[in-house]
Design a protein around this motif. Structure first.
Motif, PDB file in Angstrom:
ATOM      1  N   ILE A  13     -35.762  -8.738   9.021  1.00 44.03           N
ATOM      2  CA  ILE A  13     -34.967  -9.961   9.179  1.00 44.03           C
ATOM      3  C   ILE A  13     -33.499  -9.562   9.144  1.00 44.03           C
ATOM      4  CG2 ILE A  13     -34.265 -12.082   7.988  1.00 44.03           C
ATOM      5  CD1 ILE A  13     -37.211 -12.213   6.943  1.00 44.03           C
ATOM      6  N   VAL A  14     -32.720 -10.077  10.103  1.00 45.38           N
ATOM      7  CA  VAL A  14     -31.283  -9.803  10.112  1.00 45.38           C
ATOM      8  C   VAL A  14     -30.558 -11.132   9.945  1.00 45.38           C
ATOM      9  CG1 VAL A  14     -29.364  -8.770  11.363  1.00 45.38           C
ATOM     10  CG2 VAL A  14     -31.684  -7.877  11.702  1.00 45.38           C
ATOM     11  N   MET A  15     -29.774 -11.225   8.880  1.00 49.26           N
ATOM     12  CA  MET A  15     -29.070 -12.482   8.622  1.00 49.26           C
ATOM     13  C   MET A  15     -27.593 -12.204   8.347  1.00 49.26           C
ATOM     14  SD  MET A  15     -30.326 -13.523   4.773  1.00 49.26           S
ATOM     15  CE  MET A  15     -32.055 -13.552   5.182  1.00 49.26           C
ATOM     16  N   PRO A  16     -26.770 -13.255   8.366  1.00 44.66           N
ATOM     17  CA  PRO A  16     -25.351 -13.027   8.076  1.00 44.66           C
ATOM     18  C   PRO A  16     -25.173 -12.522   6.650  1.00 44.66           C
ATOM     19  CG  PRO A  16     -25.732 -15.258   8.937  1.00 44.66           C
ATOM     20  CD  PRO A  16     -27.070 -14.677   8.624  1.00 44.66           C
ATOM     21  N   GLY A  17     -24.159 -11.721   6.411  1.00 43.40           N
ATOM     22  CA  GLY A  17     -23.807 -11.352   5.045  1.00 43.40           C
ATOM     23  C   GLY A  17     -23.654 -12.618   4.223  1.00 43.40           C
ATOM     24  N   ALA A  18     -24.207 -12.604   3.028  1.00 49.25           N
ATOM     25  CA  ALA A  18     -24.188 -13.827   2.221  1.00 49.25           C
ATOM     26  C   ALA A  18     -22.807 -14.028   1.585  1.00 49.25           C
ATOM     27  CB  ALA A  18     -25.269 -13.766   1.158  1.00 49.25           C
ATOM     28  N   VAL A  19     -22.508 -15.292   1.317  1.00 51.67           N
ATOM     29  CA  VAL A  19     -21.196 -15.706   0.804  1.00 51.67           C
ATOM     30  C   VAL A  19     -21.418 -16.434  -0.518  1.00 51.67           C
ATOM     31  CG1 VAL A  19     -19.160 -17.120   1.298  1.00 51.67           C
ATOM     32  CG2 VAL A  19     -20.326 -15.926   3.179  1.00 51.67           C
ATOM     33  N   ASP A  20     -20.874 -15.890  -1.590  1.00 43.46           N
ATOM     34  CA  ASP A  20     -21.032 -16.501  -2.921  1.00 43.46           C
ATOM     35  C   ASP A  20     -19.682 -17.066  -3.340  1.00 43.46           C
ATOM     36  OD1 ASP A  20     -21.576 -17.232  -5.522  1.00 43.46           O
ATOM     37  OD2 ASP A  20     -22.452 -15.290  -6.100  1.00 43.46           O
ATOM     38  N   ILE A  21     -19.578 -18.388  -3.342  1.00 43.92           N
ATOM     39  CA  ILE A  21     -18.265 -18.993  -3.624  1.00 43.92           C
ATOM     40  C   ILE A  21     -18.135 -19.453  -5.068  1.00 43.92           C
ATOM     41  CG2 ILE A  21     -17.820 -19.583  -1.203  1.00 43.92           C
ATOM     42  CD1 ILE A  21     -18.506 -22.490  -1.849  1.00 43.92           C
ATOM     43  N   HIS A  22     -18.949 -18.883  -5.965  1.00 45.21           N
ATOM     44  CA  HIS A  22     -18.764 -19.187  -7.397  1.00 45.21           C
ATOM     45  C   HIS A  22     -19.077 -17.951  -8.237  1.00 45.21           C
ATOM     46  CE1 HIS A  22     -19.186 -22.434 -10.772  1.00 45.21           C
ATOM     47  NE2 HIS A  22     -18.648 -21.313 -11.243  1.00 45.21           N
ATOM     48  N   THR A  23     -18.076 -17.101  -8.423  1.00 45.56           N
ATOM     49  CA  THR A  23     -18.241 -15.942  -9.312  1.00 45.56           C
ATOM     50  C   THR A  23     -17.086 -15.928 -10.316  1.00 45.56           C
ATOM     51  OG1 THR A  23     -16.939 -14.460  -7.893  1.00 45.56           O
ATOM     52  CG2 THR A  23     -19.313 -14.580  -7.461  1.00 45.56           C
ATOM     53  N   HIS A  24     -17.294 -15.141 -11.366  1.00 47.62           N
ATOM     54  CA  HIS A  24     -16.257 -14.963 -12.401  1.00 47.62           C
ATOM     55  C   HIS A  24     -16.127 -13.483 -12.730  1.00 47.62           C
ATOM     56  CE1 HIS A  24     -15.872 -19.272 -13.423  1.00 47.62           C
ATOM     57  NE2 HIS A  24     -17.184 -19.345 -13.316  1.00 47.62           N
ATOM     58  N   MET A  25     -15.562 -12.716 -11.790  1.00 51.41           N
ATOM     59  CA  MET A  25     -15.346 -11.294 -12.077  1.00 51.41           C
ATOM     60  C   MET A  25     -14.179 -11.147 -13.044  1.00 51.41           C
ATOM     61  SD  MET A  25     -17.734 -10.187 -10.234  1.00 51.41           S
ATOM     62  CE  MET A  25     -18.673 -10.598  -8.742  1.00 51.41           C
ATOM     63  N   ASP A  26     -14.323 -10.203 -13.948  1.00 51.32           N
ATOM     64  CA  ASP A  26     -13.226  -9.852 -14.866  1.00 51.32           C
ATOM     65  C   ASP A  26     -12.732 -11.038 -15.695  1.00 51.32           C
ATOM     66  OD1 ASP A  26     -11.942  -7.579 -15.753  1.00 51.32           O
ATOM     67  OD2 ASP A  26     -11.133  -7.091 -13.777  1.00 51.32           O
ATOM     68  N   LEU A  27     -13.585 -12.035 -15.878  1.00 55.56           N
ATOM     69  CA  LEU A  27     -13.176 -13.258 -16.599  1.00 55.56           C
ATOM     70  C   LEU A  27     -12.934 -12.960 -18.077  1.00 55.56           C
ATOM     71  CD1 LEU A  27     -12.987 -16.470 -16.354  1.00 55.56           C
ATOM     72  CD2 LEU A  27     -15.278 -16.443 -17.344  1.00 55.56           C
ATOM     73  N   ASP A  28     -11.800 -13.418 -18.553  1.00 51.24           N
ATOM     74  CA  ASP A  28     -11.477 -13.301 -19.974  1.00 51.24           C
ATOM     75  C   ASP A  28     -11.568 -14.699 -20.578  1.00 51.24           C
ATOM     76  OD1 ASP A  28     -10.447 -12.910 -22.479  1.00 51.24           O
ATOM     77  OD2 ASP A  28      -8.694 -11.779 -21.805  1.00 51.24           O
ATOM     78  N   VAL A  29     -12.548 -14.899 -21.500  1.00 51.74           N
ATOM     79  CA  VAL A  29     -12.698 -16.222 -22.106  1.00 51.74           C
ATOM     80  C   VAL A  29     -12.173 -16.246 -23.537  1.00 51.74           C
ATOM     81  CG1 VAL A  29     -14.604 -16.990 -20.646  1.00 51.74           C
ATOM     82  CG2 VAL A  29     -15.123 -15.759 -22.750  1.00 51.74           C
ATOM     83  N   GLY A  30     -11.354 -15.261 -23.888  1.00 46.10           N
ATOM     84  CA  GLY A  30     -10.775 -15.253 -25.229  1.00 46.10           C
ATOM     85  C   GLY A  30     -11.639 -14.493 -26.216  1.00 46.10           C
ATOM     86  N   ILE A  31     -12.860 -15.009 -26.484  1.00 43.52           N
ATOM     87  CA  ILE A  31     -13.739 -14.299 -27.420  1.00 43.52           C
ATOM     88  C   ILE A  31     -14.406 -13.086 -26.772  1.00 43.52           C
ATOM     89  CG2 ILE A  31     -14.242 -16.251 -28.948  1.00 43.52           C
ATOM     90  CD1 ILE A  31     -16.909 -16.622 -27.380  1.00 43.52           C
ATOM     91  N   ALA A  32     -14.390 -13.017 -25.447  1.00 48.35           N
ATOM     92  CA  ALA A  32     -15.033 -11.884 -24.762  1.00 48.35           C
ATOM     93  C   ALA A  32     -14.545 -11.838 -23.322  1.00 48.35           C
ATOM     94  CB  ALA A  32     -16.555 -12.038 -24.786  1.00 48.35           C
ATOM     95  N   ARG A  33     -14.677 -10.662 -22.730  1.00 42.89           N
ATOM     96  CA  ARG A  33     -14.340 -10.494 -21.318  1.00 42.89           C
ATOM     97  C   ARG A  33     -15.624 -10.106 -20.593  1.00 42.89           C
ATOM     98  NH1 ARG A  33      -8.950  -9.236 -19.363  1.00 42.89           N
ATOM     99  NH2 ARG A  33      -9.094  -8.928 -17.118  1.00 42.89           N
ATOM    100  N   VAL A  34     -15.902 -10.698 -19.436  1.00 50.46           N
ATOM    101  CA  VAL A  34     -17.154 -10.369 -18.737  1.00 50.46           C
ATOM    102  C   VAL A  34     -17.202  -8.875 -18.425  1.00 50.46           C
ATOM    103  CG1 VAL A  34     -17.518 -12.669 -17.739  1.00 50.46           C
ATOM    104  CG2 VAL A  34     -16.345 -10.907 -16.406  1.00 50.46           C
ATOM    105  N   ILE A  35     -18.412  -8.379 -18.280  1.00 51.12           N
ATOM    106  CA  ILE A  35     -18.625  -6.939 -18.215  1.00 51.12           C
ATOM    107  C   ILE A  35     -18.476  -6.391 -16.793  1.00 51.12           C
ATOM    108  CG2 ILE A  35     -21.133  -7.074 -17.928  1.00 51.12           C
ATOM    109  CD1 ILE A  35     -19.332  -4.747 -20.384  1.00 51.12           C
TER     110      ILE A  35
END
Ligand code: MN
Length: 459
Positions: free
Chosen positions: A47-69
């Motif tokens: 199956i050949v499909m378009p590259g997928a598009v994810d419009i809700h990510t949180h890279m490098d998010l700093d939430v104060g008590i922790a930073r995403v990995i």
């Protein structure tokens, strides 16, 4: 140089066709009868499909008590391995009172030269005054950041008066306002009460953010958007049947200038995961996992074309350390879970192969509509002449078991551990270049380009 992707079953939201895709200079020339080129990628049986598009990510998010990995490199390399060639990331809140520009600059510093797939940003609104609204409009024009996020809960939340000001301006400027819809009073009441009563095990997490909190906020947002002059809004991570009923009510009343997103976790997991106080920490997120009936309602809404997108809310913390901040009290657990790599294949295996959605619907929800909503269609999200040659070659016959060791992000767990998967992402192209081969990441840090986005299809 011309590259031919030969012999695959080519899928777009419009349907499937067997054909060859001709690529030149990173773009698609077209679907063709041609058999030869400078390079040939054999996609027979795939199956050949378009590259997928994810419009809700949180890279490098700093939430104060922790930073995403996951930073912008590890997170986008994982995305690529899962078939996602574009992300639009939601910015963290900046220091209290800062200009909306502050986080734009900070995220360019984090992402530029690091991302392995193409990327854009949603702006974030954490307070409202004339200057912040002028900045929002300037950022949309100058940076191509044509969507901004507002929260109806958390410390950076906007009250109705401020939301009205934002929405009225957004309607005029054709800026999409993405909104986290939960009623802050309901959530705060239950969290305070449960802590007071010693109900701090994860099994109390879903009850602390009940469906009513989501449904009320969805309903209120949609009315505010209408009252502001049909302002364009986008409801992120819809999780409940009750919230869906509010969406249906608004659509039935003729409101059209809005979009709705859900996420794989709300389709595939449910609140039973919180029964185990240890394992439950893995799925502490907002909104929480819901009931079986909510899952079924969301799948039916996808089947019936009532939702717009499926995104991930990828927000990975380590289970071994960061999630343990909530070991004695779920309200202290950093909120979020990984998912950027899992999304496409979960939707294929659990959605398409189990007959819940069709293959063209998968492309619509994971590729085409997200690109439209983000204002990057038809450059992204489809297979057509002139589009970027972002492609996923998926082997429908491969069977495997989802497990952390086979994934590429930095998180030390997946919520889908042990799930039997039908189909596998085999090869991924980003603007004509192979960045994943045989499931192995072959791209590089910095391959990703910043996307100066156009106006959202919803705006
Ligand atoms: Mn989020």
């Amino acid at each position: 140089m011309r590259t031919l992707v030969r012999g695959g079953m080519v899928v777009t939201e419009a349907g499937t066709v067997s054909g060859n895709i001709l690529i030149k200079d990173g773009r698609i020339l077209g679907i063709t009868e041609a058999q030869d080129a400078d390079a040939v990628i054999d996609a027979a049986g795939k199956i050949v499909m378009p590259g997928a598009v994810d419009i809700h990510t949180h890279m490098d998010l700093d939430v104060g008590i922790a930073r995403v990995i996951d930073d912008f490199y590890s997170g986008t390399a994982a995305a690529a391995c899962g078939g996602t060639t574009t992300i639009v990331d939601h910015l963290a809140f900046g220091p209290k009172g800062c200009s909306p520009w502050h986080q734009i600059r900070e995220y360019h510093r984090l992402a530029d030269g690091n991302a392995a797939v193409d990327y854009g940003f949603h702006g974030v609104l954490q307070h409202v005054n004339d200057e912040a609204l002028d900045d929002m409009a300037a950022i949309a024009r100058e940076e191509g950041i044509t969507s901004f996020k507002a929260y109806m809960t958390y410390d950076g939340r906007l009250e109705d008066l401020d939301l009205m000001k934002v929405l009225e301006r957004a309607a005029r400027e054709h800026i999409l306002i993405a909104v986290h819809c939960e009623n802050h009073g309901i959530v705060t009441y239950y969290r305070e009460r449960f802590v007071r009563e010693g109900k701090t095990q994860t099994r109390w997490h879903p009850a602390s953010r009940p469906a009513e909190a989501e449904a009320e906020a969805v309903n209120r947002l949609l009315y505010l958007a209408r009252a502001a002059g049909e302002a364009p809004v986008y409801i992120v991570h819809l999780s409940t049947h009750s919230g869906l009923e509010e969406v249906r009510r608004a659509r039935a009343a003729g409101q059209i200038r809005f979009g709705v997103e859900t996420c794989p976790q709300y389709l595939l997991l449910d609140e039973k995961m919180y029964d185990d106080p240890k394992e439950g920490l893995k799925a502490v997120m907002a909104p929480p996992l819901r009931r079986q009936a909510d899952r079924e309602a969301l799948w039916e809404a996808l089947a019936g074309n009532e939702l717009d997108t499926v995104a991930t809310d990828h927000c990975p913390f380590t289970f071994a350390e960061q999630k343990q901040l909530g070991a004695q009290d779920f309200t202290k657990c950093p909120s979020g879970a990984p998912g950027v790599e899992e999304r496409l294949i979960l939707l294929y295996s659990e959605g398409v192969r189990k007959g819940r959605i069709t293959l063209p619907q998968l492309v619509k929800y994971a590729c085409t509509n997200p690109a439209r909503v983000a204002g990057i269609y038809p450059k992204k999200g489809t297979i057509a002449a002139g589009s970027d040659a972002d492609l996923v070659i998926l082997d429908p016959d491969r069977e495997w078991t989802m497990t952390t060791g086979r994934l590429h992000g930095n998180a030390d767990y997946t919520c889908y551990e042990g799930m039997k998967i039908q189909g596998a992402v085999e090869q991924v192209l980003l603007r004509g270049r192979t960045i994943v081969r045989d499931g192995v990441f072959t791209g590089a840090r910095g391959d990703g380009q910043y996307l100066h986005r156009g106006i959202s299809s919803l705006a």
